[in-house]
Design an enzyme around this catalytic site. Structure first.
Site, PDB file in Angstrom:
ATOM      1  N   LYS A 174      99.308  32.331-114.808  1.00 52.27           N
ATOM      2  CA  LYS A 174      98.274  33.002-115.608  1.00 52.27           C
ATOM      3  C   LYS A 174      97.145  32.033-115.944  1.00 52.27           C
ATOM      4  O   LYS A 174      95.960  32.387-115.908  1.00 52.27           O
ATOM      5  CB  LYS A 174      98.898  33.576-116.880  1.00 52.27           C
ATOM      6  CG  LYS A 174      99.887  34.699-116.572  1.00 52.27           C
ATOM      7  CD  LYS A 174     100.732  35.008-117.778  1.00 52.27           C
ATOM      8  CE  LYS A 174     101.742  36.112-117.481  1.00 52.27           C
ATOM      9  NZ  LYS A 174     102.730  36.257-118.565  1.00 52.27           N
ATOM     10  N   GLU A 209      92.860  42.865-114.753  1.00 50.35           N
ATOM     11  CA  GLU A 209      92.951  42.603-116.194  1.00 50.35           C
ATOM     12  C   GLU A 209      94.401  42.462-116.663  1.00 50.35           C
ATOM     13  O   GLU A 209      94.713  41.636-117.537  1.00 50.35           O
ATOM     14  CB  GLU A 209      92.288  43.763-116.958  1.00 50.35           C
ATOM     15  CG  GLU A 209      92.234  43.596-118.448  1.00 50.35           C
ATOM     16  CD  GLU A 209      91.440  42.368-118.879  1.00 50.35           C
ATOM     17  OE1 GLU A 209      90.222  42.380-118.783  1.00 50.35           O
ATOM     18  OE2 GLU A 209      92.082  41.366-119.290  1.00 50.35           O
ATOM     19  N   ASP A 237     105.509  30.832-115.099  1.00 46.89           N
ATOM     20  CA  ASP A 237     104.804  32.090-115.358  1.00 46.89           C
ATOM     21  C   ASP A 237     103.488  31.797-116.093  1.00 46.89           C
ATOM     22  O   ASP A 237     102.426  32.318-115.739  1.00 46.89           O
ATOM     23  CB  ASP A 237     105.714  33.005-116.203  1.00 46.89           C
ATOM     24  CG  ASP A 237     105.010  34.268-116.642  1.00 46.89           C
ATOM     25  OD1 ASP A 237     104.874  35.179-115.814  1.00 46.89           O
ATOM     26  OD2 ASP A 237     104.594  34.344-117.817  1.00 46.89           O
ATOM     27  N   VAL A 276     105.578  49.362-115.305  1.00 50.64           N
ATOM     28  CA  VAL A 276     104.126  49.517-115.468  1.00 50.64           C
ATOM     29  C   VAL A 276     103.623  50.778-114.759  1.00 50.64           C
ATOM     30  O   VAL A 276     102.841  51.554-115.326  1.00 50.64           O
ATOM     31  CB  VAL A 276     103.376  48.268-114.941  1.00 50.64           C
ATOM     32  CG1 VAL A 276     101.877  48.412-115.179  1.00 50.64           C
ATOM     33  CG2 VAL A 276     103.897  46.996-115.616  1.00 50.64           C
TER      34      VAL A 276
HETATM   35  N1  LIG Z   1     106.534  44.684-116.935  1.00 51.88           N
HETATM   36  C1  LIG Z   1     105.583  44.050-117.598  1.00 51.88           C
HETATM   37  O1  LIG Z   1     105.616  43.949-118.846  1.00 51.88           O
HETATM   38  C2  LIG Z   1     104.430  43.415-116.870  1.00 51.88           C
HETATM   39  C3  LIG Z   1     103.427  42.778-117.600  1.00 51.88           C
HETATM   40  C4  LIG Z   1     102.333  42.229-116.927  1.00 51.88           C
HETATM   41  C5  LIG Z   1     102.273  42.300-115.558  1.00 51.88           C
HETATM   42  N2  LIG Z   1     103.276  42.905-114.866  1.00 51.88           N
HETATM   43  C6  LIG Z   1     103.180  42.947-113.416  1.00 51.88           C
HETATM   44  O2  LIG Z   1     103.157  44.303-112.976  1.00 51.88           O
HETATM   45  C7  LIG Z   1     103.775  44.416-111.719  1.00 51.88           C
HETATM   46  C8  LIG Z   1     104.875  45.463-111.789  1.00 51.88           C
HETATM   47  O3  LIG Z   1     105.832  45.053-112.742  1.00 51.88           O
HETATM   48  P1  LIG Z   1     106.987  46.029-113.297  1.00 51.88           P
HETATM   49  O4  LIG Z   1     107.555  45.351-114.485  1.00 51.88           O
HETATM   50  O5  LIG Z   1     106.477  47.413-113.432  1.00 51.88           O
HETATM   51  O6  LIG Z   1     108.040  45.942-112.102  1.00 51.88           O
HETATM   52  P2  LIG Z   1     109.299  46.879-111.845  1.00 51.88           P
HETATM   53  O7  LIG Z   1     109.675  47.637-113.056  1.00 51.88           O
HETATM   54  O8  LIG Z   1     110.320  46.053-111.165  1.00 51.88           O
HETATM   55  O9  LIG Z   1     108.734  47.943-110.776  1.00 51.88           O
HETATM   56  C9  LIG Z   1     108.445  47.620-109.464  1.00 51.88           C
HETATM   57  C10 LIG Z   1     108.193  48.895-108.701  1.00 51.88           C
HETATM   58  O10 LIG Z   1     107.871  48.553-107.354  1.00 51.88           O
HETATM   59  C11 LIG Z   1     108.669  49.338-106.481  1.00 51.88           C
HETATM   60  N3  LIG Z   1     108.943  48.589-105.258  1.00 51.88           N
HETATM   61  C12 LIG Z   1     109.599  47.410-105.147  1.00 51.88           C
HETATM   62  N4  LIG Z   1     109.664  47.043-103.864  1.00 51.88           N
HETATM   63  C13 LIG Z   1     109.019  48.008-103.171  1.00 51.88           C
HETATM   64  C14 LIG Z   1     108.763  48.223-101.801  1.00 51.88           C
HETATM   65  N5  LIG Z   1     109.183  47.351-100.878  1.00 51.88           N
HETATM   66  N6  LIG Z   1     108.072  49.323-101.442  1.00 51.88           N
HETATM   67  C15 LIG Z   1     107.658  50.208-102.361  1.00 51.88           C
HETATM   68  N7  LIG Z   1     107.860  50.066-103.680  1.00 51.88           N
HETATM   69  C16 LIG Z   1     108.551  48.975-104.068  1.00 51.88           C
HETATM   70  C17 LIG Z   1     109.943  49.668-107.239  1.00 51.88           C
HETATM   71  O11 LIG Z   1     110.521  50.846-106.701  1.00 51.88           O
HETATM   72  P3  LIG Z   1     111.846  51.533-107.320  1.00 51.88           P
HETATM   73  O12 LIG Z   1     111.483  51.947-108.716  1.00 51.88           O
HETATM   74  O13 LIG Z   1     112.094  52.699-106.456  1.00 51.88           O
HETATM   75  O14 LIG Z   1     112.895  50.494-107.280  1.00 51.88           O
HETATM   76  C18 LIG Z   1     109.400  49.843-108.656  1.00 51.88           C
HETATM   77  O15 LIG Z   1     108.975  51.159-108.843  1.00 51.88           O
HETATM   78  C19 LIG Z   1     104.253  42.994-111.360  1.00 51.88           C
HETATM   79  O16 LIG Z   1     103.289  42.355-110.572  1.00 51.88           O
HETATM   80  C20 LIG Z   1     104.363  42.309-112.711  1.00 51.88           C
HETATM   81  O17 LIG Z   1     104.215  40.916-112.633  1.00 51.88           O
HETATM   82  C21 LIG Z   1     104.352  43.472-115.491  1.00 51.88           C
END
Ligand SMILES: NC(=O)c1ccc[n+]([C@@H]2O[C@H](COP(=O)([O-])OP(=O)(O)OC[C@H]3O[C@@H](n4cnc5c(N)ncnc54)[C@H](OP(=O)(O)O)[C@@H]3O)[C@@H](O)[C@H]2O)c1
Length: 436
Positions: free
Chosen positions: A207, A131, A203, A15
């Site tokens: 929501k 959102e 999950d 994201v």
């Molecule tokens: N993906 C979706 O489709 C989706 C949909 C709706 C909501 N969300 C929500 O959006 C949020 C992000 O999801 P995502 O899918 O983008 O997750 P993701 O791809 O796993 O990315 C997480 C990010 O957080 C960073 N991170 C993790 N631990 C950290 C720490 N201790 N300090 C600093 N940075 C840290 C990671 O760094 P590195 O990259 O360096 O490892 C990565 O860049 C979550 O709350 C998720 O529930 C996601």
């Protein structure tokens, strides 16, 4: 000249990276729509050198999300790390406490700490926007909080987990068993290596807790939700549902009853001609029933980088415009506690699939036990040939019952009595029917 809104992004994964790219792409449109530029000035993630397909050269790198949250050079802290605990929680708290507005997509954090965080945001007179936490690109939070702010909500229900809807769609269309469809979902990247959080309904529950709060003014409380997943659903159920004019969906439902707000997540039979039944694959949908107007259904992509970033950016846009509302649509002090709905008292129609012993008197015994609990049947179908996947037993035939509205307690008592009468084999399958 209005100053640009300076944004700090914590988390550059699926994201976060999509958000940084979209802000760069949409610069001109954002100035036109929000009256000022939106600039990402600082970022943080775990691994600095990782290739993310975005240009971070002009942004200050922070090794620590808390330091970014408190940094004087940002106006808005965007939390896209995820998880209900630290560093996401501590960083969001630090940003709010230092007077910065926060945007997050983190449903886990909100489901657990949403009320306390909303109270902190209100105390600091800053925004807490989320959102993207429900339904990806679907603007359901805004619809409930603002678009329908003048309406009285009766019920809200939705397909809030794309993985489950993908699995149920494949099972229905291909007649494949649950385990095989789950494996396909994992191969396609729709399901996690440990899929239990999605398929067991948790999950969806996180929501739903957020949606129920926005619609009914309840405190966000995941523990107040009855939760049942989809792993017990068999192709035979989907085939029977199809014949009877239904589809099976994992729904999150919050409904106003005379006993309070009932919140539940479980596999649900919905009429095939309803809007929600048309939603196939990983797509999400939410239907809202408000007094006096026909139901309103929003359908769209519930996950993925671009879809989620689109919702995050809409929240940032509101902050750029100076729009701020109470996070859950009313002051957090006015949100009411909600108790877990006792499912025994749930009222509705039921689908029951059982394996009846093929001997004289079986049908009469089942009919008697149902009648003793005042359960009337809308339809009864006896199959002479079992569906391939049902645990068929020699000398048993599958029977499918659809009841008129009754209570869960009555259904469970009737089925327990039928079991004691030894006229069925195995455990009956029971799926609640949602009126729509
Ligand atoms: N993906 C979706 O489709 C989706 C949909 C709706 C909501 N969300 C929500 O959006 C949020 C992000 O999801 P995502 O899918 O983008 O997750 P993701 O791809 O796993 O990315 C997480 C990010 O957080 C960073 N991170 C993790 N631990 C950290 C720490 N201790 N300090 C600093 N940075 C840290 C990671 O760094 P590195 O990259 O360096 O490892 C990565 O860049 C979550 O709350 C998720 O529930 C996601």
């Amino acid at each position: 000249m209005v100053q640009p809104l300076k944004v700090g992004v914590a988390g550059l994964g699926t994201v976060g990276a999509a958000l940084v790219a979209q802000i760069a792409r949409q610069q001109e449109a954002l100035v036109a729509r929000c009256g000022r530029a939106i600039e990402v000035v600082a970022v943080t993630a775990r691994v600095r050198g990782k290739e993310r397909g975005i240009d971070l050269k002009k942004m200050k790198w922070f090794a620590d999300p808390l330091a970014l949250a408190r940094a004087p050079e940002i106006d808005v802290f965007v939390e896209l790390i995820g998880g209900a605990g630290d560093p996401a929680k501590a960083a969001v708290e630090a940003a709010l406490a230092s007077g910065k507005s926060v945007v997050t997509a983190n449903k886990a954090l909100l489901a657990k700490h949403g009320v306390a965080l909303a109270a902190l945001a209100e105390k600091q007179h800053v925004a807490l926007n989320f959102e993207a936490a429900v339904g990806g690109a679907i603007p359901i939070v805004k619809t409930l909080r603002e678009g329908l702010a003048g309406n009285s909500f009766q019920r809200i229900y939705g397909i809030l987990n794309g993985t489950c809807n993908y699995i149920l769609t494949r099972m229905e269309q291909e007649g494949l068993p649950f385990a095989e469809c789950l494996k396909q979902a994992q191969q396609l990247g729709y399901a996690e290596a440990d899929p239990s959080f999605d398929i067991e309904g948790h999950d969806t529950a996180q929501k739903l807790a957020i949606l129920a709060s926005l619609a009914f003014g309840t405190k966000v409380d995941q523990n107040a939700i009855y939760v049942e997943g989809i792993s017990s659903i068999q192709p035979a159920d989907l085939a029977a549902a199809d014949e009877l004019g239904y589809r099976v969906k994992l729904l999150g439902v919050a409904v106003k009853t005379d006993k309070g707000i009932e919140q539940r997540v479980h596999p649900t039979m919905v009429r095939k001609d309803s809007a929600i039944a048309q939603v196939m694959g990983v797509t999400n949908a939410v239907t809202v029933d408000v007094e006096g107007i026909n139901p309103l259904t929003l359908i769209g992509p519930g996950a993925g980088g671009a879809a989620t970033a689109s919702a995050v950016l809409s929240d940032i846009g509101d902050i750029a415009r100076g729009v701020r509302t109470a996070p859950f649509g009313r002051p957090s002090g006015r949100l009411t506690s909600v108790r877990k709905a006792p499912m025994q008292r749930h009222e509705g129609g039921y689908y029951i699939r059982l394996l009846a012993r093929d001997k004289p008197g079986t049908a009469a015994t089942i009919a008697k036990r149902l009648a003793q609990q005042d359960i009337s049947l809308e339809s009864i179908v006896q199959r002479h040939q079992a569906h391939a996947d049902t645990d068929t037993k020699p000398g048993s035939v599958p029977v499918i019952l659809i009841t008129y509205a009754t209570t869960e307690d009555a259904v469970r008592k009737a089925l327990a009595a039928v079991g004691r009468d030894r006229v069925i084999s195995g455990t009956p399958q029971v799926i609640r029917i949602e009126k729509n």
